[in-house]
Motif scaffolding. Structure first.
Motif, PDB file in Angstrom:
ATOM      1  N   PRO A 106     -11.210 -13.713  78.358  1.00  0.00           N
ATOM      2  CA  PRO A 106     -12.063 -14.897  78.243  1.00  0.00           C
ATOM      3  C   PRO A 106     -12.030 -15.573  76.877  1.00  0.00           C
ATOM      4  CG  PRO A 106     -13.382 -12.911  78.552  1.00  0.00           C
ATOM      5  CD  PRO A 106     -11.957 -12.528  78.719  1.00  0.00           C
ATOM      6  N   GLU A 107     -11.873 -14.826  75.816  1.00  0.00           N
ATOM      7  CA  GLU A 107     -11.808 -15.442  74.484  1.00  0.00           C
ATOM      8  C   GLU A 107     -10.569 -16.317  74.363  1.00  0.00           C
ATOM      9  OE1 GLU A 107     -14.296 -15.541  72.267  1.00  0.00           O
ATOM     10  OE2 GLU A 107     -15.389 -14.425  73.808  1.00  0.00           O
ATOM     11  N   ALA A 108      -9.474 -15.892  74.979  1.00  0.00           N
ATOM     12  CA  ALA A 108      -8.247 -16.697  74.968  1.00  0.00           C
ATOM     13  C   ALA A 108      -8.440 -17.981  75.777  1.00  0.00           C
ATOM     14  CB  ALA A 108      -7.083 -15.882  75.519  1.00  0.00           C
ATOM     15  N   VAL A 109      -9.203 -17.904  76.853  1.00  0.00           N
ATOM     16  CA  VAL A 109      -9.488 -19.104  77.651  1.00  0.00           C
ATOM     17  C   VAL A 109     -10.267 -20.102  76.797  1.00  0.00           C
ATOM     18  CG1 VAL A 109     -10.754 -19.987  79.652  1.00  0.00           C
ATOM     19  CG2 VAL A 109      -9.410 -17.880  79.855  1.00  0.00           C
ATOM     20  N   LYS A 110     -11.274 -19.611  76.076  1.00  0.00           N
ATOM     21  CA  LYS A 110     -12.075 -20.499  75.222  1.00  0.00           C
ATOM     22  C   LYS A 110     -11.233 -21.085  74.087  1.00  0.00           C
ATOM     23  CE  LYS A 110     -15.532 -17.395  75.197  1.00  0.00           C
ATOM     24  NZ  LYS A 110     -16.822 -16.781  74.847  1.00  0.00           N
ATOM     25  N   ARG A 111     -10.333 -20.284  73.534  1.00  0.00           N
ATOM     26  CA  ARG A 111      -9.437 -20.810  72.488  1.00  0.00           C
ATOM     27  C   ARG A 111      -8.531 -21.899  73.052  1.00  0.00           C
ATOM     28  NH1 ARG A 111      -9.027 -15.359  71.094  1.00  0.00           N
ATOM     29  NH2 ARG A 111      -6.990 -15.207  72.086  1.00  0.00           N
ATOM     30  N   GLN A 112      -8.090 -21.730  74.293  1.00  0.00           N
ATOM     31  CA  GLN A 112      -7.223 -22.723  74.916  1.00  0.00           C
ATOM     32  C   GLN A 112      -7.964 -24.044  75.117  1.00  0.00           C
ATOM     33  OE1 GLN A 112      -3.939 -22.405  75.359  1.00  0.00           O
ATOM     34  NE2 GLN A 112      -3.905 -24.530  75.992  1.00  0.00           N
ATOM     35  N   VAL A 113      -9.241 -23.968  75.473  1.00  0.00           N
ATOM     36  CA  VAL A 113     -10.039 -25.189  75.598  1.00  0.00           C
ATOM     37  C   VAL A 113     -10.106 -25.892  74.247  1.00  0.00           C
ATOM     38  CG1 VAL A 113     -12.368 -26.091  75.995  1.00  0.00           C
ATOM     39  CG2 VAL A 113     -11.376 -24.436  77.594  1.00  0.00           C
ATOM     40  N   ASP A 114     -10.392 -25.132  73.184  1.00  0.00           N
ATOM     41  CA  ASP A 114     -10.453 -25.714  71.838  1.00  0.00           C
ATOM     42  C   ASP A 114      -9.114 -26.335  71.447  1.00  0.00           C
ATOM     43  OD1 ASP A 114     -13.122 -24.976  71.522  1.00  0.00           O
ATOM     44  OD2 ASP A 114     -12.626 -23.105  70.488  1.00  0.00           O
ATOM     45  N   LYS A 115      -8.028 -25.654  71.799  1.00  0.00           N
ATOM     46  CA  LYS A 115      -6.694 -26.172  71.477  1.00  0.00           C
ATOM     47  C   LYS A 115      -6.422 -27.473  72.233  1.00  0.00           C
ATOM     48  CE  LYS A 115      -1.777 -24.887  71.455  1.00  0.00           C
ATOM     49  NZ  LYS A 115      -1.336 -26.208  71.826  1.00  0.00           N
ATOM     50  N   ALA A 116      -6.798 -27.521  73.501  1.00  0.00           N
ATOM     51  CA  ALA A 116      -6.587 -28.741  74.293  1.00  0.00           C
ATOM     52  C   ALA A 116      -7.363 -29.913  73.704  1.00  0.00           C
ATOM     53  CB  ALA A 116      -6.998 -28.502  75.745  1.00  0.00           C
ATOM     54  N   ILE A 117      -8.598 -29.658  73.263  1.00  0.00           N
ATOM     55  CA  ILE A 117      -9.402 -30.712  72.642  1.00  0.00           C
ATOM     56  C   ILE A 117      -8.734 -31.199  71.360  1.00  0.00           C
ATOM     57  CG2 ILE A 117     -11.595 -31.172  71.463  1.00  0.00           C
ATOM     58  CD1 ILE A 117     -12.901 -29.320  73.614  1.00  0.00           C
ATOM     59  N   ALA A 118      -8.248 -30.267  70.562  1.00  0.00           N
ATOM     60  CA  ALA A 118      -7.577 -30.634  69.307  1.00  0.00           C
ATOM     61  C   ALA A 118      -6.272 -31.381  69.583  1.00  0.00           C
ATOM     62  CB  ALA A 118      -7.305 -29.381  68.474  1.00  0.00           C
ATOM     63  N   ASP A 119      -5.483 -30.871  70.525  1.00  0.00           N
ATOM     64  CA  ASP A 119      -4.200 -31.513  70.842  1.00  0.00           C
ATOM     65  C   ASP A 119      -4.395 -32.935  71.367  1.00  0.00           C
ATOM     66  OD1 ASP A 119      -2.915 -29.186  70.092  1.00  0.00           O
ATOM     67  OD2 ASP A 119      -2.402 -28.570  72.144  1.00  0.00           O
ATOM     68  N   LEU A 120      -5.424 -33.125  72.174  1.00  0.00           N
ATOM     69  CA  LEU A 120      -5.683 -34.444  72.755  1.00  0.00           C
ATOM     70  C   LEU A 120      -6.497 -35.350  71.835  1.00  0.00           C
ATOM     71  CD1 LEU A 120      -6.490 -33.288  76.388  1.00  0.00           C
ATOM     72  CD2 LEU A 120      -4.447 -34.517  75.622  1.00  0.00           C
ATOM     73  N   GLN A 121      -6.965 -34.761  70.732  1.00  0.00           N
ATOM     74  CA  GLN A 121      -7.767 -35.495  69.752  1.00  0.00           C
ATOM     75  C   GLN A 121      -8.944 -36.200  70.430  1.00  0.00           C
ATOM     76  OE1 GLN A 121      -5.134 -37.999  67.455  1.00  0.00           O
ATOM     77  NE2 GLN A 121      -3.802 -36.288  66.954  1.00  0.00           N
ATOM     78  N   CYS A 122      -9.697 -35.405  71.178  1.00  0.00           N
ATOM     79  CA  CYS A 122     -10.863 -35.940  71.884  1.00  0.00           C
ATOM     80  C   CYS A 122     -12.049 -35.002  71.649  1.00  0.00           C
ATOM     81  CB  CYS A 122     -10.574 -36.084  73.373  1.00  0.00           C
ATOM     82  SG  CYS A 122     -10.161 -34.545  74.197  1.00  0.00           S
ATOM     83  N   GLY A 123     -13.201 -35.399  72.067  1.00  0.00           N
ATOM     84  CA  GLY A 123     -14.390 -34.596  71.832  1.00  0.00           C
ATOM     85  C   GLY A 123     -14.691 -33.589  72.917  1.00  0.00           C
ATOM     86  N   TYR A 124     -14.102 -33.787  74.102  1.00  0.00           N
ATOM     87  CA  TYR A 124     -14.342 -32.894  75.227  1.00  0.00           C
ATOM     88  C   TYR A 124     -13.243 -33.099  76.267  1.00  0.00           C
ATOM     89  CZ  TYR A 124     -15.996 -37.124  77.504  1.00  0.00           C
ATOM     90  OH  TYR A 124     -16.064 -38.394  78.016  1.00  0.00           O
ATOM     91  N   ILE A 125     -13.189 -32.189  77.227  1.00  0.00           N
ATOM     92  CA  ILE A 125     -12.248 -32.274  78.337  1.00  0.00           C
ATOM     93  C   ILE A 125     -13.050 -32.643  79.588  1.00  0.00           C
ATOM     94  CG2 ILE A 125     -10.612 -30.969  79.768  1.00  0.00           C
ATOM     95  CD1 ILE A 125      -9.623 -31.338  76.903  1.00  0.00           C
ATOM     96  N   ASP A 126     -12.566 -33.600  80.360  1.00  0.00           N
ATOM     97  CA  ASP A 126     -13.271 -34.001  81.577  1.00  0.00           C
ATOM     98  C   ASP A 126     -13.306 -32.891  82.624  1.00  0.00           C
ATOM     99  OD1 ASP A 126     -14.125 -36.661  81.052  1.00  0.00           O
ATOM    100  OD2 ASP A 126     -12.055 -37.325  81.264  1.00  0.00           O
ATOM    101  N   LEU A 127     -12.179 -32.198  82.839  1.00  0.00           N
ATOM    102  CA  LEU A 127     -12.093 -31.192  83.893  1.00  0.00           C
ATOM    103  C   LEU A 127     -11.129 -30.083  83.484  1.00  0.00           C
ATOM    104  CD1 LEU A 127     -12.568 -30.222  86.852  1.00  0.00           C
ATOM    105  CD2 LEU A 127     -10.614 -31.659  87.482  1.00  0.00           C
ATOM    106  N   MET A 128     -11.606 -28.844  83.603  1.00  0.00           N
ATOM    107  CA  MET A 128     -10.736 -27.678  83.397  1.00  0.00           C
ATOM    108  C   MET A 128     -10.814 -26.823  84.644  1.00  0.00           C
ATOM    109  SD  MET A 128      -9.228 -27.674  80.382  1.00  0.00           S
ATOM    110  CE  MET A 128      -8.807 -26.035  79.893  1.00  0.00           C
ATOM    111  N   LEU A 129      -9.663 -26.300  85.073  1.00  0.00           N
ATOM    112  CA  LEU A 129      -9.581 -25.479  86.276  1.00  0.00           C
ATOM    113  C   LEU A 129      -9.050 -24.090  85.958  1.00  0.00           C
ATOM    114  CD1 LEU A 129      -7.743 -27.967  88.654  1.00  0.00           C
ATOM    115  CD2 LEU A 129     -10.196 -27.550  88.544  1.00  0.00           C
ATOM    116  N   VAL A 130      -9.514 -23.116  86.717  1.00  0.00           N
ATOM    117  CA  VAL A 130      -8.797 -21.846  86.803  1.00  0.00           C
ATOM    118  C   VAL A 130      -7.741 -22.123  87.865  1.00  0.00           C
ATOM    119  CG1 VAL A 130      -8.894 -19.408  87.386  1.00  0.00           C
ATOM    120  CG2 VAL A 130     -10.824 -20.472  86.206  1.00  0.00           C
TER     121      VAL A 130
END
Length: 86
Positions: free
Chosen positions: A7-31
């Motif tokens: 789960p910690e890696a999943v949370k890091r991936q969310v943070d990475k996606a936000i940084a890569d996209l240069q946005c404040g949040y992600i609209d939708l994340m799926l397993v």
């Protein structure tokens, strides 16, 4: 492959996606795939990201009814199904 790292890696991936996209949040994340023994923890990690405002909605993909029911039985949808996949 992040789901295998926990789960910690999943949370890091969310943070990475936000940084890569240069946005404040992600609209939708799926397993994307219900990895046995890992998908409930991954979904709960996404719930934490949603609660923190990093993700607006969460969901699942490629789940059979048994996988979906496993999430529900584990309490992953929260009280009153607030985090139920849409």
């Amino acid at each position: 492959t992040t789901i295998y790292e926990g789960p910690e890696a999943v949370k890091r991936q969310v943070d990475k996606a936000i940084a890569d996209l240069q946005c404040g949040y992600i609209d939708l994340m799926l397993v994307h795939w219900p990895v046995p023994g890992k998908h409930v923890a991954a979904y709960n990690a996404l719930r934490e990201c949603k609660a923190a405002g990093k993700v607006r909605e969460i969901g699942v993909s490629n789940y059979c009814i048994e996988d979906y029911e496993e999430l529900r039985a584990a309490g992953a949808f929260g009280e009153d199904d607030a985090d139920k996949p849409r």
